[in-house]
Design a protein around this motif. Structure first.
Motif, PDB file in Angstrom:
ATOM      1  N   PHE A   1       0.808  -0.981  -0.007  1.00  0.00           N
ATOM      2  CA  PHE A   1      -0.045  -0.161  -0.070  1.00  0.00           C
ATOM      3  C   PHE A   1       0.765   1.327   0.080  1.00  0.00           C
ATOM      4  O   PHE A   1       0.747   2.106  -0.902  1.00  0.00           O
ATOM      5  CB  PHE A   1      -0.754  -0.033   1.170  1.00  0.00           C
ATOM      6  N   PHE A   2       1.865   1.379   0.925  1.00  0.00           N
ATOM      7  CA  PHE A   2       2.660   2.514   0.938  1.00  0.00           C
ATOM      8  C   PHE A   2       3.724   2.522  -0.250  1.00  0.00           C
ATOM      9  O   PHE A   2       3.973   3.712  -0.899  1.00  0.00           O
ATOM     10  CB  PHE A   2       3.515   2.395   2.255  1.00  0.00           C
ATOM     11  N   THR A   3       4.044   1.424  -0.702  1.00  0.00           N
ATOM     12  CA  THR A   3       5.060   1.527  -1.959  1.00  0.00           C
ATOM     13  C   THR A   3       4.195   1.965  -3.131  1.00  0.00           C
ATOM     14  O   THR A   3       4.605   2.890  -4.134  1.00  0.00           O
ATOM     15  CB  THR A   3       5.237  -0.181  -2.359  1.00  0.00           C
ATOM     16  N   ALA A   4       2.980   1.747  -3.465  1.00  0.00           N
ATOM     17  CA  ALA A   4       2.041   2.443  -4.489  1.00  0.00           C
ATOM     18  C   ALA A   4       1.984   3.921  -4.371  1.00  0.00           C
ATOM     19  O   ALA A   4       2.099   4.345  -5.152  1.00  0.00           O
ATOM     20  CB  ALA A   4       0.813   1.802  -4.350  1.00  0.00           C
ATOM     21  N   ILE A   5       1.785   4.219  -2.926  1.00  0.00           N
ATOM     22  CA  ILE A   5       1.508   5.709  -2.811  1.00  0.00           C
ATOM     23  C   ILE A   5       2.889   6.460  -3.081  1.00  0.00           C
ATOM     24  O   ILE A   5       2.983   7.426  -3.770  1.00  0.00           O
ATOM     25  CB  ILE A   5       1.040   5.838  -1.367  1.00  0.00           C
ATOM     26  N   PHE A   6       3.934   5.902  -2.492  1.00  0.00           N
ATOM     27  CA  PHE A   6       5.206   6.612  -2.957  1.00  0.00           C
ATOM     28  C   PHE A   6       5.512   6.555  -4.340  1.00  0.00           C
ATOM     29  O   PHE A   6       6.240   7.554  -4.700  1.00  0.00           O
ATOM     30  CB  PHE A   6       6.340   5.952  -1.884  1.00  0.00           C
ATOM     31  N   ALA A   7       5.545   5.385  -5.003  1.00  0.00           N
ATOM     32  CA  ALA A   7       5.680   5.313  -6.438  1.00  0.00           C
ATOM     33  C   ALA A   7       4.834   6.494  -7.090  1.00  0.00           C
ATOM     34  O   ALA A   7       5.462   6.865  -8.170  1.00  0.00           O
ATOM     35  CB  ALA A   7       5.252   3.872  -7.024  1.00  0.00           C
ATOM     36  N   TYR A   8       3.815   6.641  -6.863  1.00  0.00           N
ATOM     37  CA  TYR A   8       3.109   7.689  -7.405  1.00  0.00           C
ATOM     38  C   TYR A   8       3.137   9.168  -7.076  1.00  0.00           C
ATOM     39  O   TYR A   8       3.453  10.080  -7.953  1.00  0.00           O
ATOM     40  CB  TYR A   8       1.622   7.595  -7.422  1.00  0.00           C
ATOM     41  N   LEU A   9       3.474   9.320  -5.904  1.00  0.00           N
ATOM     42  CA  LEU A   9       3.951  10.899  -5.532  1.00  0.00           C
ATOM     43  C   LEU A   9       5.339  11.109  -5.923  1.00  0.00           C
ATOM     44  O   LEU A   9       5.623  12.117  -6.508  1.00  0.00           O
ATOM     45  CB  LEU A   9       3.881  10.730  -4.034  1.00  0.00           C
TER      46      LEU A   9
ATOM     47  N   ARG B   1      10.219   1.749   5.119  1.00  0.00           N
ATOM     48  CA  ARG B   1      10.681   0.602   3.967  1.00  0.00           C
ATOM     49  C   ARG B   1      10.050   0.540   2.689  1.00  0.00           C
ATOM     50  O   ARG B   1      11.123   0.370   1.619  1.00  0.00           O
ATOM     51  CB  ARG B   1      10.115  -1.019   4.742  1.00  0.00           C
ATOM     52  N   ALA B   2       8.878   0.875   2.513  1.00  0.00           N
ATOM     53  CA  ALA B   2       8.256   1.312   1.120  1.00  0.00           C
ATOM     54  C   ALA B   2       9.043   2.324   0.587  1.00  0.00           C
ATOM     55  O   ALA B   2       9.525   2.154  -0.731  1.00  0.00           O
ATOM     56  CB  ALA B   2       7.065   1.349   1.281  1.00  0.00           C
ATOM     57  N   PHE B   3       9.319   3.329   1.163  1.00  0.00           N
ATOM     58  CA  PHE B   3      10.003   4.567   0.634  1.00  0.00           C
ATOM     59  C   PHE B   3      11.352   4.464   0.258  1.00  0.00           C
ATOM     60  O   PHE B   3      11.879   4.843  -0.714  1.00  0.00           O
ATOM     61  CB  PHE B   3       9.909   5.730   1.794  1.00  0.00           C
ATOM     62  N   LYS B   4      11.938   3.610   0.947  1.00  0.00           N
ATOM     63  CA  LYS B   4      13.561   3.052   0.685  1.00  0.00           C
ATOM     64  C   LYS B   4      13.561   2.301  -0.460  1.00  0.00           C
ATOM     65  O   LYS B   4      14.219   2.452  -1.496  1.00  0.00           O
ATOM     66  CB  LYS B   4      13.988   2.207   1.929  1.00  0.00           C
ATOM     67  N   SER B   5      12.618   1.611  -0.699  1.00  0.00           N
ATOM     68  CA  SER B   5      12.363   0.501  -2.092  1.00  0.00           C
ATOM     69  C   SER B   5      12.223   1.448  -3.102  1.00  0.00           C
ATOM     70  O   SER B   5      12.725   1.395  -4.158  1.00  0.00           O
ATOM     71  CB  SER B   5      11.080  -0.399  -1.693  1.00  0.00           C
ATOM     72  N   VAL B   6      11.109   2.420  -3.034  1.00  0.00           N
ATOM     73  CA  VAL B   6      10.571   3.341  -4.245  1.00  0.00           C
ATOM     74  C   VAL B   6      12.159   4.208  -4.554  1.00  0.00           C
ATOM     75  O   VAL B   6      12.514   4.336  -5.698  1.00  0.00           O
ATOM     76  CB  VAL B   6       9.879   3.909  -3.874  1.00  0.00           C
ATOM     77  N   LEU B   7      12.597   4.630  -3.525  1.00  0.00           N
ATOM     78  CA  LEU B   7      13.886   5.567  -3.523  1.00  0.00           C
ATOM     79  C   LEU B   7      14.939   4.993  -4.181  1.00  0.00           C
ATOM     80  O   LEU B   7      15.880   5.520  -5.152  1.00  0.00           O
ATOM     81  CB  LEU B   7      14.322   6.229  -2.052  1.00  0.00           C
ATOM     82  N   GLN B   8      15.257   3.655  -3.879  1.00  0.00           N
ATOM     83  CA  GLN B   8      16.455   2.946  -4.392  1.00  0.00           C
ATOM     84  C   GLN B   8      16.022   2.662  -5.874  1.00  0.00           C
ATOM     85  O   GLN B   8      17.108   2.818  -6.625  1.00  0.00           O
ATOM     86  CB  GLN B   8      16.253   1.536  -3.760  1.00  0.00           C
ATOM     87  N   SER B   9      14.895   2.374  -6.384  1.00  0.00           N
ATOM     88  CA  SER B   9      14.544   2.143  -7.739  1.00  0.00           C
ATOM     89  C   SER B   9      14.769   3.503  -8.568  1.00  0.00           C
ATOM     90  O   SER B   9      15.079   3.503  -9.725  1.00  0.00           O
ATOM     91  CB  SER B   9      13.123   1.610  -7.930  1.00  0.00           C
ATOM     92  N   ILE B  10      14.541   4.689  -7.880  1.00  0.00           N
ATOM     93  CA  ILE B  10      14.656   5.868  -8.691  1.00  0.00           C
ATOM     94  C   ILE B  10      16.075   6.470  -8.594  1.00  0.00           C
ATOM     95  O   ILE B  10      16.841   6.771  -9.630  1.00  0.00           O
ATOM     96  CB  ILE B  10      13.944   7.026  -7.897  1.00  0.00           C
TER      97      ILE B  10
ATOM     98  N   LYS C   1       5.297   9.633 -10.309  1.00  0.00           N
ATOM     99  CA  LYS C   1       4.098   9.501 -10.924  1.00  0.00           C
ATOM    100  C   LYS C   1       3.674   8.343 -11.752  1.00  0.00           C
ATOM    101  O   LYS C   1       2.980   8.375 -12.602  1.00  0.00           O
ATOM    102  CB  LYS C   1       3.967  10.656 -12.024  1.00  0.00           C
ATOM    103  N   LYS C   2       4.196   7.267 -11.102  1.00  0.00           N
ATOM    104  CA  LYS C   2       3.945   5.867 -11.600  1.00  0.00           C
ATOM    105  C   LYS C   2       2.647   5.378 -11.082  1.00  0.00           C
ATOM    106  O   LYS C   2       2.209   5.486 -10.110  1.00  0.00           O
ATOM    107  CB  LYS C   2       4.894   4.684 -11.065  1.00  0.00           C
TER     108      LYS C   2
END
Length: 319
Positions: A113-121, A167-176, A124-125
């Motif tokens: 859930f948090f991964t989807a939110i951070f990925a969009y914010l 944890r979700a933020f770190k995952s999205v941040l790493q991919s970026i 814009k995924k």
């Protein structure tokens, strides 16, 4: 007939389960039952072990080729990831002081859930509408479980939700941050660089927030030498979690990893209830089951999207 699963793969999966559940339960025991109320110092011990073992496994045992940091910019990015990573682990350990492992795992299951939110914010995924629908039971299950949790603690709940979000933020941040081919690092090399930076971050935090922890640990060791063994074993398990996670990813498919990951949370809940005998309610278990179902549906929808994209690419190549 399907080929039998290699014995090595079976042992890797068993080690992955054992180390994940083991470090979780031992963290809970140390921070709650044993009374070692120093989550920042405990996290620093974990990161110190990860620093030492990561280098040994890569430099000496050649489990994976060693990758180097190519630029100061890449180092800054890894430092930022280390800060978020340390923050998430500390918050997770803090939450274990106040919440039972079963409820902790229920909240942790909301990571998608948090991964989807951070990925969009952040990038814009957008996901498909079906993927977003699967997140409804993920959140609803935790809300139900929270209302029915006999050992609910607001501070612990906030810490656990914050750790999950981090944890979700770190995952999205790493991919970026590490998206370019020249900056990509495999998980073992990334841990080797992140862990010592995390130690450098956590050391002043420990001195500031838990200044007398070394004196207390020495005093505890004089009374009960087991605290030393607990900390050493716990730190080794923390590294084994990362190593086995990499090996499971290497020796199984992405879908198998998702299925095993979902089941691991349920196993951890059952084992923790049997060991710590924390009270649970039927409604709470139903809420957690709903969350797990949502995570399974989410994983299935993501996997199906990947398969459809791959099929579409093959069709384009053929034409």
């Amino acid at each position: 007939m399907r080929d039998p699963i290699p014995l090595r793969t079976i042992w890797i999966v068993i080690s992955w389960y054992s180390s994940n559940i083991g470090v979780l339960l031992l963290n809970k025991y140390l921070l709650s039952s044993y009374g070692f109320k120093y989550p920042v110092f405990l996290t620093m011990c974990h990161m110190l072990a990860c620093s030492l073992f990561s280098y040994a496994v890569i430099a000496w045992f050649k489990v994976v080729p060693m990758q180097s940091i190519g630029s100061r910019k890449q180092f800054v990015k890894i430092t930022g990831l280390s800060l978020v990573f340390s923050f998430s682990v500390v918050l997770g350990n803090v939450s274990l002081r106040y919440l039972p492992v079963s409820f902790n795992q229920a909240i942790g299951a909301t990571t998608p859930f948090f991964t989807a939110i951070f990925a969009y914010l952040m990038s814009k995924k957008r996901e498909t509408w079906i993927t977003y629908v699967t997140l409804i039971p993920v959140v609803a299950g935790v809300i139900i479980a929270s209302g029915a949790e006999p050992s609910f603690n607001l501070f612990g709940f906030v810490m656990c939700v914050s750790a999950t979000a981090a944890r979700a933020f770190k995952s999205v941040l790493q991919s970026i941050l590490l998206s370019s081919e020249e900056e990509k690092l495999n998980s073992m090399n990334l841990l080797m660089y992140m862990a010592p930076i995390a130690v450098a971050i956590l050391l002043p935090a420990t001195l500031l927030m838990e200044g007398n922890v070394l004196e207390i640990t020495v005093a505890l060791a004089r009374e009960d030498i087991n605290i030393v063994y607990y900390l050493l074993f716990n730190s080794c398990l923390a590294y084994l979690v990362n190593l086995t996670n990499f090996l499971v990813t290497k020796h199984t498919s992405a879908l198998t990893l998702q299925v095993l990951g979902n089941a691991k949370g349920a196993v951890a809940v059952v084992v923790s209830i049997l060991i710590f005998k924390n009270p649970v309610s039927l409604i709470g278990m139903l809420g957690y089951s709903l969350t797990v179902l949502g995570v399974v549906l989410y994983s299935e929808s993501k996997q199906r999207i990947k398969q459809d994209s791959f099929t579409e690419l093959i069709c384009k190549l053929e034409t």
